[in-house]
Design a protein around this motif. Structure first.
Motif, PDB file in Angstrom:
ATOM      1  N   LEU A  36       7.135  12.018 -18.703  1.00  0.00           N
ATOM      2  CA  LEU A  36       5.720  11.741 -18.932  1.00  0.00           C
ATOM      3  C   LEU A  36       5.538  10.750 -20.081  1.00  0.00           C
ATOM      4  O   LEU A  36       4.726   9.811 -19.991  1.00  0.00           O
ATOM      5  CB  LEU A  36       4.976  13.045 -19.226  1.00  0.00           C
ATOM      6  CG  LEU A  36       3.491  12.918 -19.583  1.00  0.00           C
ATOM      7  CD1 LEU A  36       2.721  12.194 -18.483  1.00  0.00           C
ATOM      8  CD2 LEU A  36       2.896  14.297 -19.857  1.00  0.00           C
ATOM      9  N   ALA A  39       6.293   7.241 -18.939  1.00  0.00           N
ATOM     10  CA  ALA A  39       5.234   6.692 -18.084  1.00  0.00           C
ATOM     11  C   ALA A  39       4.011   6.304 -18.920  1.00  0.00           C
ATOM     12  O   ALA A  39       3.406   5.246 -18.690  1.00  0.00           O
ATOM     13  CB  ALA A  39       4.848   7.712 -17.021  1.00  0.00           C
ATOM     14  N   LEU A  40       3.656   7.119 -19.903  1.00  0.00           N
ATOM     15  CA  LEU A  40       2.513   6.805 -20.760  1.00  0.00           C
ATOM     16  C   LEU A  40       2.793   5.597 -21.651  1.00  0.00           C
ATOM     17  O   LEU A  40       1.874   4.861 -22.029  1.00  0.00           O
ATOM     18  CB  LEU A  40       2.164   8.017 -21.625  1.00  0.00           C
ATOM     19  CG  LEU A  40       1.458   9.173 -20.905  1.00  0.00           C
ATOM     20  CD1 LEU A  40       1.473  10.426 -21.770  1.00  0.00           C
ATOM     21  CD2 LEU A  40       0.017   8.803 -20.542  1.00  0.00           C
ATOM     22  N   GLU A  42       3.941   2.893 -20.897  1.00  0.00           N
ATOM     23  CA  GLU A  42       3.555   1.653 -20.227  1.00  0.00           C
ATOM     24  C   GLU A  42       2.202   1.156 -20.735  1.00  0.00           C
ATOM     25  O   GLU A  42       1.923  -0.045 -20.736  1.00  0.00           O
ATOM     26  CB  GLU A  42       3.468   1.885 -18.714  1.00  0.00           C
ATOM     27  CG  GLU A  42       4.792   2.162 -18.038  1.00  0.00           C
ATOM     28  CD  GLU A  42       5.582   0.896 -17.766  1.00  0.00           C
ATOM     29  OE1 GLU A  42       5.007  -0.200 -17.914  1.00  0.00           O
ATOM     30  OE2 GLU A  42       6.770   0.998 -17.428  1.00  0.00           O
ATOM     31  N   ARG A  43       1.340   2.102 -21.169  1.00  0.00           N
ATOM     32  CA  ARG A  43      -0.032   1.758 -21.530  1.00  0.00           C
ATOM     33  C   ARG A  43      -0.410   2.150 -22.963  1.00  0.00           C
ATOM     34  O   ARG A  43      -1.452   1.731 -23.456  1.00  0.00           O
ATOM     35  CB  ARG A  43      -1.008   2.452 -20.578  1.00  0.00           C
ATOM     36  CG  ARG A  43      -0.665   2.295 -19.103  1.00  0.00           C
ATOM     37  CD  ARG A  43      -1.647   3.069 -18.237  1.00  0.00           C
ATOM     38  NE  ARG A  43      -1.215   3.149 -16.845  1.00  0.00           N
ATOM     39  CZ  ARG A  43      -1.876   3.788 -15.892  1.00  0.00           C
ATOM     40  NH1 ARG A  43      -3.017   4.410 -16.188  1.00  0.00           N
ATOM     41  NH2 ARG A  43      -1.413   3.820 -14.657  1.00  0.00           N
ATOM     42  N   HIS A  44       0.400   3.001 -23.601  1.00  0.00           N
ATOM     43  CA  HIS A  44       0.011   3.555 -24.904  1.00  0.00           C
ATOM     44  C   HIS A  44       1.186   3.567 -25.875  1.00  0.00           C
ATOM     45  O   HIS A  44       2.331   3.333 -25.492  1.00  0.00           O
ATOM     46  CB  HIS A  44      -0.533   4.978 -24.714  1.00  0.00           C
ATOM     47  CG  HIS A  44      -1.659   5.089 -23.744  1.00  0.00           C
ATOM     48  ND1 HIS A  44      -2.945   4.692 -24.055  1.00  0.00           N
ATOM     49  CD2 HIS A  44      -1.690   5.502 -22.446  1.00  0.00           C
ATOM     50  CE1 HIS A  44      -3.721   4.882 -22.998  1.00  0.00           C
ATOM     51  NE2 HIS A  44      -2.992   5.358 -22.012  1.00  0.00           N
ATOM     52  N   PRO A 374       4.836   8.556 -11.155  1.00  0.00           N
ATOM     53  CA  PRO A 374       4.244   8.453 -12.498  1.00  0.00           C
ATOM     54  C   PRO A 374       2.783   8.003 -12.513  1.00  0.00           C
ATOM     55  O   PRO A 374       1.962   8.571 -13.242  1.00  0.00           O
ATOM     56  CB  PRO A 374       5.144   7.435 -13.203  1.00  0.00           C
ATOM     57  CG  PRO A 374       6.449   7.531 -12.497  1.00  0.00           C
ATOM     58  CD  PRO A 374       6.116   7.821 -11.064  1.00  0.00           C
ATOM     59  N   GLU A 375       2.438   6.987 -11.720  1.00  0.00           N
ATOM     60  CA  GLU A 375       1.117   6.373 -11.854  1.00  0.00           C
ATOM     61  C   GLU A 375      -0.051   7.333 -11.633  1.00  0.00           C
ATOM     62  O   GLU A 375      -0.958   7.399 -12.476  1.00  0.00           O
ATOM     63  CB  GLU A 375       0.998   5.165 -10.913  1.00  0.00           C
ATOM     64  CG  GLU A 375      -0.281   4.380 -11.158  1.00  0.00           C
ATOM     65  CD  GLU A 375      -0.297   3.049 -10.433  1.00  0.00           C
ATOM     66  OE1 GLU A 375      -1.386   2.482 -10.307  1.00  0.00           O
ATOM     67  OE2 GLU A 375       0.779   2.580 -10.014  1.00  0.00           O
ATOM     68  N   VAL A 378      -0.233   9.761 -14.649  1.00  0.00           N
ATOM     69  CA  VAL A 378      -0.727   9.094 -15.863  1.00  0.00           C
ATOM     70  C   VAL A 378      -2.231   8.867 -15.749  1.00  0.00           C
ATOM     71  O   VAL A 378      -2.987   9.085 -16.709  1.00  0.00           O
ATOM     72  CB  VAL A 378       0.015   7.770 -16.100  1.00  0.00           C
ATOM     73  CG1 VAL A 378      -0.699   6.932 -17.165  1.00  0.00           C
ATOM     74  CG2 VAL A 378       1.450   8.042 -16.543  1.00  0.00           C
ATOM     75  N   ASP A 379      -2.693   8.463 -14.576  1.00  0.00           N
ATOM     76  CA  ASP A 379      -4.135   8.288 -14.367  1.00  0.00           C
ATOM     77  C   ASP A 379      -4.882   9.593 -14.621  1.00  0.00           C
ATOM     78  O   ASP A 379      -5.965   9.604 -15.232  1.00  0.00           O
ATOM     79  CB  ASP A 379      -4.413   7.824 -12.931  1.00  0.00           C
ATOM     80  CG  ASP A 379      -4.009   6.375 -12.698  1.00  0.00           C
ATOM     81  OD1 ASP A 379      -3.795   5.648 -13.693  1.00  0.00           O
ATOM     82  OD2 ASP A 379      -3.909   5.978 -11.519  1.00  0.00           O
ATOM     83  N   TYR A 381      -3.978  12.071 -16.587  1.00  0.00           N
ATOM     84  CA  TYR A 381      -4.025  12.343 -18.027  1.00  0.00           C
ATOM     85  C   TYR A 381      -5.030  11.426 -18.730  1.00  0.00           C
ATOM     86  O   TYR A 381      -5.765  11.868 -19.627  1.00  0.00           O
ATOM     87  CB  TYR A 381      -2.636  12.175 -18.649  1.00  0.00           C
ATOM     88  CG  TYR A 381      -1.850  13.458 -18.667  1.00  0.00           C
ATOM     89  CD1 TYR A 381      -2.133  14.468 -19.588  1.00  0.00           C
ATOM     90  CD2 TYR A 381      -0.821  13.679 -17.755  1.00  0.00           C
ATOM     91  CE1 TYR A 381      -1.420  15.655 -19.601  1.00  0.00           C
ATOM     92  CE2 TYR A 381      -0.101  14.865 -17.759  1.00  0.00           C
ATOM     93  CZ  TYR A 381      -0.403  15.852 -18.684  1.00  0.00           C
ATOM     94  OH  TYR A 381       0.300  17.022 -18.696  1.00  0.00           O
ATOM     95  N   GLU A 382      -5.097  10.171 -18.333  1.00  0.00           N
ATOM     96  CA  GLU A 382      -6.046   9.264 -18.983  1.00  0.00           C
ATOM     97  C   GLU A 382      -7.483   9.695 -18.726  1.00  0.00           C
ATOM     98  O   GLU A 382      -8.329   9.612 -19.626  1.00  0.00           O
ATOM     99  CB  GLU A 382      -5.807   7.841 -18.508  1.00  0.00           C
ATOM    100  CG  GLU A 382      -4.516   7.249 -19.061  1.00  0.00           C
ATOM    101  CD  GLU A 382      -4.405   5.761 -18.790  1.00  0.00           C
ATOM    102  OE1 GLU A 382      -4.888   5.309 -17.737  1.00  0.00           O
ATOM    103  OE2 GLU A 382      -3.821   5.057 -19.640  1.00  0.00           O
TER     104      GLU A 382
END
Length: 441
Positions: A36, A39-40, A42-44, A374-375, A378-379, A381-382
């Motif tokens: 996790l 995967a996160l 990638e954006r954070h 993952p995608e 992650v969506d 969770y966001e």
């Protein structure tokens, strides 16, 4: 102004911190957290805080984009071992958590200092005692408790502690929808979101199984709850029908000698083998044509999805809580009653004896496993982070209102207890007056 600059420069990007028991060890929670976190990342901005460190390098590979922060170094010769606080028992970490003996006052103090100084937007705990650390910490960040074990797997004493502390969190995340419903029903948490988000199981880096190898695989800790004894007894039916099939059990644990004795006693030597620990396990699953789980309970069922990723159908007990949310019976696998040796054997034989069914279920399993990419997770969770941040004032009001109601209920109960102590709910002076009147009459 400084805080505003930070928020502006990181618009759309958050700092997310995970607190792990020991990121340097092998374990399902470590593996799923790393998946996790990667995967996160990638954006954070992602950081993993390990409560302890017992070796130089982690067992699992850590994404280089992730910052790893150990709090207490337990390696031989470490200065932390000489710290007086290391010799004292943990106070903040709850005694009811079975890992309490692995925590010290030094862990308490380091965890508290870290949480007070960190600038995270989201802090996520990954086991009950660590979630208590987060509940006791500052409220600046969103505070989320992940539950990698089922509600009912916790002792009653621990559930009582968690019910008190989890009220101060923003959310509790379970691995299955069924467990989230159990928490909502049995542990009411006013103002706290209770949601389920499954684990990420990334795409494997091996070619999928072609379903031709006469190999059945199973994986997990060699402990009573995995019921390898039931699996071995069920496998006897397969071995009798087609002696060319082999059962490979991967994992280590306290049951190793007992299970080897059972293998020998059932006459399965050479057909059933204890293979030891393998990491990653997907390479072993890809060499099998069937994966079986006979567990009494699974909070999620990571190995089931890993097998499905490899194009291998799974036969599993329909145990609480994960398998029924992962497997669609008779489509991408089979579900059988817990501890039903005959049903487990029959389901295994159906797939062992039917090559076309085995291959079609394997293909369906591989397609179904994309739910754990993952995608989408992650969506999820966001969206959760955004919703929690937006609804935080309302949740704070809900908590205050419920606390006021709780105070009122406790006050009424205390008053009633005092009245009963004074004479069954009657005022003592009135009781005496009535007694005198009766005598005069």
């Amino acid at each position: 102004m400084k805080r505003m600059t930070r928020m502006t420069s990181r618009a759309g990007r958050r700092k997310i911190v995970f607190l792990l028991h020991n990121a340097y060890a092998i374990g399902g929670t470590v593996r799923t957290t790393l998946n996790l976190a990667s995967a996160l990342a990638e954006r954070h901005d992602v950081e993993i805080v390990s409560m302890s460190r017992h070796r130089a390098e982690p067992r699992f590979a850590v994404d280089p984009r992730i910052t790893l922060v150990p709090l207490v170094d337990t390696r031989e010769g470490s200065a932390d071992l000489a710290d007086p606080a290391y010799a004292r028992e943990a106070v903040d970490f709850p005694v009811a958590d079975k890992r309490h003996h692995q925590y010290t006052r030094l862990t308490d103090l380091r965890a508290r200092a870290y949480l007070e100084s960190c600038d995270a937007d989201v802090v996520i705990g990954t086991r009950p005692g660590i979630n208590v650390y987060i509940a006791l910490g500052p409220r600046r960040a969103l505070r989320i408790a992940q539950e990698h074990l089922r509600h009912d797997a916790h002792a009653k004493r621990l559930r009582t502690v968690l019910a008190r502390h989890y009220r101060d969190l923003d959310a509790v995340v379970t691995m299955t929808g069924a467990d989230a419903e159990v928490y909502r029903t049995r542990m009411p948490l006013p103002g706290v979101r209770v949601v389920s988000v499954p684990n990420i199981v990334p795409e494997v880096g091996v070619a999928p199984s072609d379903g031709t190898a006469k190999v059945i695989a199973a994986a997990g800790r060699l402990v009573p709850g995995k019921r390898y004894d039931v699996l071995l007894e069920a496998f006897c039916a397969v071995a009798a029908k087609d002696p060319d099939w082999e059962l490979r059990i991967y994992g280590g644990g306290a049951e190793k000698e007992r299970l080897q004795g059972l293998i020998d006693g059932l006459g399965l030597a050479g057909q059933a083998r204890l293979m030891g620990v393998r990491t990653p396990i997907e390479a072993e699953f890809a060499q099998a044509s069937l994966v079986v789980s006979a567990s009494d309970a699974e909070s999620f069922g990571m190995t089931l999805v890993e097998a499905m990723r490899c194009g291998v159908p799974v036969v599993s007990t329909d145990c609480p809580l994960g398998p029924a949310e992962i497997i669609t019976d008779r489509v991408d696998g089979r579900l059988v009653p817990v501890r039903d040796t005959r049903a487990l054997a029959d389901a295994m034989l159906d797939l062992v004896l039917d090559d076309d069914l085995r291959r079609s279920m394997g293909a369906a399993a591989r397609a179904s496993a994309h739910r754990y990419d993952p995608e989408p997770i992650v969506d999820h969770y966001e969206r959760l982070f955004a919703e929690l941040r937006a609804a935080r004032p309302g949740r704070a009001w809900s908590r205050q209102r419920e606390r006021a109601r709780g105070w009122a209920r406790r006050t009424v109960r205390a008053a009633r207890r005092r009245l009963r102590a004074w004479g069954g709910g009657r005022r003592p002076e009135l009781t005496g007056a009535r007694t005198r009147t009766a005598r005069e009459t």
